[in-house]
Every structure is written in C-alpha cells, then in structure tokens.
Design a protein around this motif. Structure first.
Motif: not given
Length: 180
Positions: A1-4, A7-15, A30-38
């Motif tokens: 997870x991303x240290x925030x 605040x609400x927990x956030x995690x990052x993923x490669x998709x 297709x292009x790889x994406x860095x995605x943040x989810x909260x």
C-alpha cells in the motif's frame, strides 16, 4: 500500500488492459498503467483514484513513506531504471523551480562487462525508515545491491539517487535490521 498517513488507505497496482487484443489479435501491445485505488472506509468500497502510463517493462512497485515521514508515492522499477511517481505532488528542478513532471527517473548503474542490449531488472528490495530519514536497498538479477534515496523538500521530490552498495547471492526477499 501507499503511505498516506491517516487518510483512507491507498494501494497501487500495475495493470494492462488486454480487451482490445480480444477483439483484434493484430492490435498494438497495450500500454501498462500505474493505478491508485482508495479504500473508502466510510462507504466500505474501493475507488479507482488515478492512473498514468508507465514503461511496459515495469515489474515492481516500492511504496515510499508518506505523511510526516516522507513525500509518499511509489518507485516503479522498470528495465534499466527506477522512476518516482506520485499522483499529486509537483517536483523541484535542480534550480529550485517547481515542475508538473510527475516522473523522476534514475538509471540503474550497470556492470562494465554487461552487454548493452541486455536489460537490468530489480528482483527484491528492503526499506529502512528512521524518524528523520529513509532509504531503500534494491537488488538486481545479478545480485548487485543498490542504495536508493530520494532528495526532497517537504513533499516535493528533487531527484532519485541510486548508488552501488554490494554484491551478494540473489535473494527473493531482503530485510534491513535496526541493529545493522
């Protein structure tokens, strides 16, 4: 997870979205994406907050301390380099001026006898955090360990620095102990 911080927990993923390849097998990769989810604790569900394209060789994410301990964000490990990414904080140029560029790249040092056409991958990492500083140790597929530091002012990152540290047999996990 991303240290925030608190605040609400956030995690990052490669998709990668392969849906276009289902319709047309001859389509471009297709292009790889860095995605943040909260994780919204009030509504008890997950929200997709932010996404940005990253290099298609990206294969490992390292969370950067946030809140009062650092600038937050992630280090994206790709073939031959490490990139700092953050969804909102601007960076500072070497001349002290702000920039909207959210990518700060650093090249991973290579062995002199390594073939130039062969990529260098990071396979494991360890983070060390103290009250007033933090750093990362990352290991390449050849066993070389590098110390990765971020130079930043408040939450604004100036640069990513990578220095050769040591060589040991390749690990699948590393831990930095407080005793040294």
């Amino acid at each position: 997870g991303v240290d925030v911080g608190f605040e609400n927990p956030v995690f990052a993923a490669l998709e990668v979205d392969y849906s276009d390849l289902d319709d047309d097998p001859d389509a471009e990769e297709p292009q790889k994406q860095l995605v943040y989810y909260e994780l919204d604790l009030g509504l008890n569900h997950v929200l997709r907050k932010w996404c940005t394209p990253v290099d298609n060789t990206a294969h490992l994410l390292i969370p950067v301390p946030g809140g009062t301990d650092g600038p937050s964000g992630v280090l994206v490990c790709s073939e031959n380099y490490i990139t700092f990414k953050h969804n909102s904080a601007p960076h500072i140029n070497e001349d002290g001026l702000g920039t909207d560029d959210k990518d700060l790249k650093a090249v991973i040092p290579r062995r002199q006898d390594m073939a130039p056409d062969h990529g260098l991958l990071i396979v494991s990492y360890a983070a060390h955090k103290q009250k007033d500083m933090f750093f990362f140790l990352v290991q390449s597929e050849y066993g070389d360990i590098y110390k990765v530091t971020l130079k930043y002012v408040e939450e604004r990152v100036k640069r990513v620095e990578i220095k050769y540290f040591d060589t040991i047999p390749v690990t699948n996990a590393m831990v930095v102990l407080r005793a040294g």
